[in-house]
Motif scaffolding. Structure first.
Motif, mmCIF file in Angstrom:
data_model
loop_
_atom_site.group_PDB
_atom_site.id
_atom_site.type_symbol
_atom_site.label_atom_id
_atom_site.label_comp_id
_atom_site.label_asym_id
_atom_site.label_seq_id
_atom_site.Cartn_x
_atom_site.Cartn_y
_atom_site.Cartn_z
ATOM 1 N N ARG A 108 10.062 -13.557 -34.935
ATOM 2 C CA ARG A 108 9.891 -14.920 -35.444
ATOM 3 C C ARG A 108 10.471 -15.951 -34.468
ATOM 4 N NH1 ARG A 108 13.025 -15.158 -40.065
ATOM 5 N NH2 ARG A 108 13.399 -12.921 -40.245
ATOM 6 N N ALA A 109 11.591 -15.615 -33.860
ATOM 7 C CA ALA A 109 12.193 -16.532 -32.890
ATOM 8 C C ALA A 109 11.320 -16.664 -31.644
ATOM 9 C CB ALA A 109 13.588 -16.039 -32.508
ATOM 10 N N ILE A 110 10.784 -15.543 -31.167
ATOM 11 C CA ILE A 110 9.886 -15.578 -30.002
ATOM 12 C C ILE A 110 8.716 -16.509 -30.274
ATOM 13 C CG2 ILE A 110 8.261 -14.236 -28.612
ATOM 14 C CD1 ILE A 110 10.121 -11.775 -29.233
ATOM 15 N N ALA A 111 8.041 -16.285 -31.410
ATOM 16 C CA ALA A 111 6.855 -17.078 -31.738
ATOM 17 C C ALA A 111 7.191 -18.560 -31.884
ATOM 18 C CB ALA A 111 6.221 -16.542 -33.024
ATOM 19 N N ALA A 112 8.331 -18.852 -32.495
ATOM 20 C CA ALA A 112 8.711 -20.255 -32.705
ATOM 21 C C ALA A 112 8.983 -20.956 -31.381
ATOM 22 C CB ALA A 112 9.940 -20.327 -33.609
ATOM 23 N N VAL A 113 9.668 -20.273 -30.478
ATOM 24 C CA VAL A 113 9.967 -20.876 -29.171
ATOM 25 C C VAL A 113 8.687 -21.081 -28.373
ATOM 26 C CG1 VAL A 113 11.089 -20.510 -26.944
ATOM 27 C CG2 VAL A 113 12.332 -20.040 -29.059
ATOM 28 N N LYS A 114 7.817 -20.080 -28.350
ATOM 29 C CA LYS A 114 6.587 -20.207 -27.556
ATOM 30 C C LYS A 114 5.671 -21.285 -28.125
ATOM 31 C CE LYS A 114 5.966 -18.653 -24.372
ATOM 32 N NZ LYS A 114 6.501 -19.046 -23.037
ATOM 33 N N ASP A 115 5.736 -21.506 -29.434
ATOM 34 C CA ASP A 115 4.938 -22.569 -30.039
ATOM 35 C C ASP A 115 5.489 -23.947 -29.693
ATOM 36 O OD1 ASP A 115 2.856 -23.543 -31.987
ATOM 37 O OD2 ASP A 115 4.649 -24.215 -33.059
ATOM 38 N N ALA A 116 6.817 -24.072 -29.685
ATOM 39 C CA ALA A 116 7.449 -25.383 -29.505
ATOM 40 C C ALA A 116 7.719 -25.725 -28.047
ATOM 41 C CB ALA A 116 8.757 -25.440 -30.292
ATOM 42 N N VAL A 117 8.090 -24.724 -27.250
ATOM 43 C CA VAL A 117 8.494 -24.968 -25.854
ATOM 44 C C VAL A 117 7.810 -23.924 -24.956
ATOM 45 C CG1 VAL A 117 10.471 -25.607 -24.413
ATOM 46 C CG2 VAL A 117 10.772 -25.441 -26.879
ATOM 47 N N PRO A 118 6.498 -23.978 -24.840
ATOM 48 C CA PRO A 118 5.773 -22.911 -24.135
ATOM 49 C C PRO A 118 6.132 -22.763 -22.669
ATOM 50 C CG PRO A 118 4.316 -24.777 -24.602
ATOM 51 C CD PRO A 118 5.583 -25.013 -25.359
ATOM 52 N N GLU A 119 6.677 -23.825 -22.070
ATOM 53 C CA GLU A 119 6.996 -23.758 -20.644
ATOM 54 C C GLU A 119 8.222 -22.908 -20.341
ATOM 55 O OE1 GLU A 119 8.794 -27.780 -22.048
ATOM 56 O OE2 GLU A 119 7.162 -26.405 -22.601
ATOM 57 N N VAL A 120 9.034 -22.620 -21.349
ATOM 58 C CA VAL A 120 10.204 -21.764 -21.161
ATOM 59 C C VAL A 120 9.790 -20.311 -21.346
ATOM 60 C CG1 VAL A 120 12.451 -21.103 -22.104
ATOM 61 C CG2 VAL A 120 11.884 -23.507 -21.821
ATOM 62 N N ALA A 121 10.098 -19.467 -20.372
ATOM 63 C CA ALA A 121 9.792 -18.047 -20.481
ATOM 64 C C ALA A 121 10.756 -17.397 -21.473
ATOM 65 C CB ALA A 121 9.891 -17.367 -19.121
ATOM 66 N N VAL A 122 10.209 -16.580 -22.357
ATOM 67 C CA VAL A 122 11.027 -15.883 -23.344
ATOM 68 C C VAL A 122 11.126 -14.414 -22.958
ATOM 69 C CG1 VAL A 122 11.263 -15.176 -25.745
ATOM 70 C CG2 VAL A 122 10.462 -17.477 -25.205
ATOM 71 N N MET A 123 12.369 -13.971 -22.745
ATOM 72 C CA MET A 123 12.664 -12.573 -22.491
ATOM 73 C C MET A 123 13.223 -11.964 -23.772
ATOM 74 S SD MET A 123 15.262 -10.999 -19.629
ATOM 75 C CE MET A 123 15.748 -9.268 -19.697
ATOM 76 N N THR A 124 13.003 -10.681 -23.934
ATOM 77 C CA THR A 124 13.473 -9.996 -25.133
ATOM 78 C C THR A 124 14.371 -8.832 -24.760
ATOM 79 O OG1 THR A 124 11.642 -8.420 -25.161
ATOM 80 C CG2 THR A 124 11.288 -10.538 -26.266
ATOM 81 N N ASP A 125 14.947 -8.245 -25.787
ATOM 82 C CA ASP A 125 15.712 -7.011 -25.634
ATOM 83 C C ASP A 125 14.956 -5.891 -26.337
ATOM 84 O OD1 ASP A 125 18.152 -5.433 -25.020
ATOM 85 O OD2 ASP A 125 18.350 -5.393 -27.199
ATOM 86 N N ILE A 126 14.771 -4.775 -25.632
ATOM 87 C CA ILE A 126 14.152 -3.606 -26.254
ATOM 88 C C ILE A 126 15.172 -2.480 -26.266
ATOM 89 C CG2 ILE A 126 12.319 -1.887 -26.138
ATOM 90 C CD1 ILE A 126 10.496 -3.936 -24.944
ATOM 91 N N ALA A 127 15.741 -2.272 -27.426
ATOM 92 C CA ALA A 127 16.679 -1.178 -27.696
ATOM 93 C C ALA A 127 16.839 -1.148 -29.202
ATOM 94 C CB ALA A 127 18.015 -1.385 -27.004
ATOM 95 N N LEU A 128 17.208 -0.020 -29.739
ATOM 96 C CA LEU A 128 17.235 0.137 -31.189
ATOM 97 C C LEU A 128 18.579 -0.196 -31.827
ATOM 98 C CD1 LEU A 128 15.159 3.443 -31.592
ATOM 99 C CD2 LEU A 128 14.359 1.068 -31.647
ATOM 100 N N ASP A 129 19.606 -0.466 -31.030
ATOM 101 C CA ASP A 129 20.933 -0.633 -31.618
ATOM 102 C C ASP A 129 21.049 -1.756 -32.656
ATOM 103 O OD1 ASP A 129 20.558 -2.011 -29.160
ATOM 104 O OD2 ASP A 129 22.691 -2.390 -28.960
ATOM 105 N N PRO A 130 20.308 -2.891 -32.533
ATOM 106 C CA PRO A 130 20.445 -3.900 -33.593
ATOM 107 C C PRO A 130 19.852 -3.463 -34.937
ATOM 108 C CG PRO A 130 19.570 -4.871 -31.566
ATOM 109 C CD PRO A 130 19.473 -3.380 -31.423
#
Length: 332
Positions: A108-130
């Motif tokens: 949800r955070a990824i989608a919200a940022v890309k909708d509002a501020v598309p020029e900022v690149a969004v990086m994520t974390d891929i790991a199961l610990d959270p």
């Protein structure tokens, strides 16, 4: 490299340090806002801010405030942010299914940022610990972290994040074979332009403590992560891991932690010549902040000096909690 210098006084090496203007002309490395990735912690709610006590100045933010911070990043010229979730403990399970839910907090955070501020690149974390009831980066059975079953889960997680609009995926799990599996799945699902910044050399470090507080993983962790994260004594092994991830389709590679592993950063850049990043992790940040808060060091000066060390070692960029402060300092 050998240097054949004229003897003193024909050579006076202090000549190039005589004034600010001459020092600027002779400076070998530079630091700019383009070198920064700003890690952020997202939490449920609206208008929600939760200070991370072990990381002074760092907060968990609700999705609406993550969007606000992304706008701040854009205004400061910071090219990318990285999102980490603080997951409701009730959603943590042994199978970690929340990790690939299309509607989870991170997505949800990824989608919200890309909708509002598309020029900022969004990086994520891929790991199961959270999402793991046992606090590990992989699925656990009878005390053993399962590699192949974890990779299957991570692939689903990667696709969910790509579908949400992520620009850069950051696998930080250290399972064998996950980069190849993710790359094949991304290609098959039409996400050919999504980048992978692999945590190729992630060490089983004691510098991660405050981060685990920030994402709520400290209390859940059972045992340690030494069967999948790297032995801090090893350097050649890191080169094998970097090579493996590049062969499998990683676009960029990460060394984590940062300052204690500058030798690894340098080796990666020299031996492979690929985009190389480091993570100035929570423990590094907390130590600088604690010393500054006690008046033992000039916090701003040490902040900038520490980041220049990454550039000098060959890093193309750094994940750092100091990103907004650094950007303001550099933009002044």
């Amino acid at each position: 490299m050998r240097h054949n210098l004229a003897p003193f006084p024909a050579t006076r090496l202090r000549r190039t340090r005589r004034s600010a203007s001459i020092r600027a002309l002779c400076q070998e490395n530079t630091l700019s806002v383009n070198d920064l990735i700003w890690p952020m912690f997202v939490v449920e709610g609206s208008g929600e801010r939760q200070p991370v006590t072990s990381m002074p100045g760092v907060e968990r933010r609700s999705v609406d405030l993550i969007v606000q911070a992304a706008r701040e990043a854009a205004d400061l010229g910071i090219p990318a942010i990285c999102i980490f979730p603080y997951t409701d403990p009730a959603l943590k399970t042994d199978c970690c299914r929340e990790a690939w839910s299309a509607d989870n907090l991170s997505n949800r955070a990824i989608a919200a940022v890309k909708d509002a501020v598309p020029e900022v690149a969004v990086m994520t974390d891929i790991a199961l610990d959270p999402y793991n009831a046992q606090g590990h980066d992989g699925i656990v059975k009878d005390g053993v972290i399962l590699n192949d079953e974890t990779v299957d889960a991570l692939v689903k997680m990667a696709l969910a994040q790509a579908n949400a609009g992520a620009d850069i995926l950051g696998p930080s799990d250290m399972m064998d074979g996950r980069i190849g599996a993710m790359r094949a799945a991304l290609e098959a699902e039409g996400h050919k332009d999504v980048s992978i910044l692999s945590y190729s050399a992630k060490y089983a470090s004691s510098f991660y403590g405050p981060f685990r507080d920030a994402v709520g993983a400290s209390g859940a962790l059972k045992g340690d992560k030494k069967t999948y994260q790297m032995n801090p004594a090893n350097s050649d092994e890191a080169m094998r891991l970097v090579e493996r991830d590049l062969v499998e389709g990683a676009d960029m590679v990460m060394v984590k932690p940062g300052l204690p592993y500058l030798d690894i950063c340098r080796r990666v850049k020299v031996e492979f010549g690929v985009p190389t990043f480091a993570y100035q992790v929570s423990g590094e940040y907390a130590m600088i902040m604690a010393a500054a808060d006690n008046g033992w060091i000039d916090g701003d000066a040490v902040m900038l000096e520490s980041l220049m060390a990454f550039r000098r070692a060959g890093c193309d960029g750094v994940l750092t909690y100091f990103a907004p402060q650094v950007a303001r300092a550099l933009n002044d």
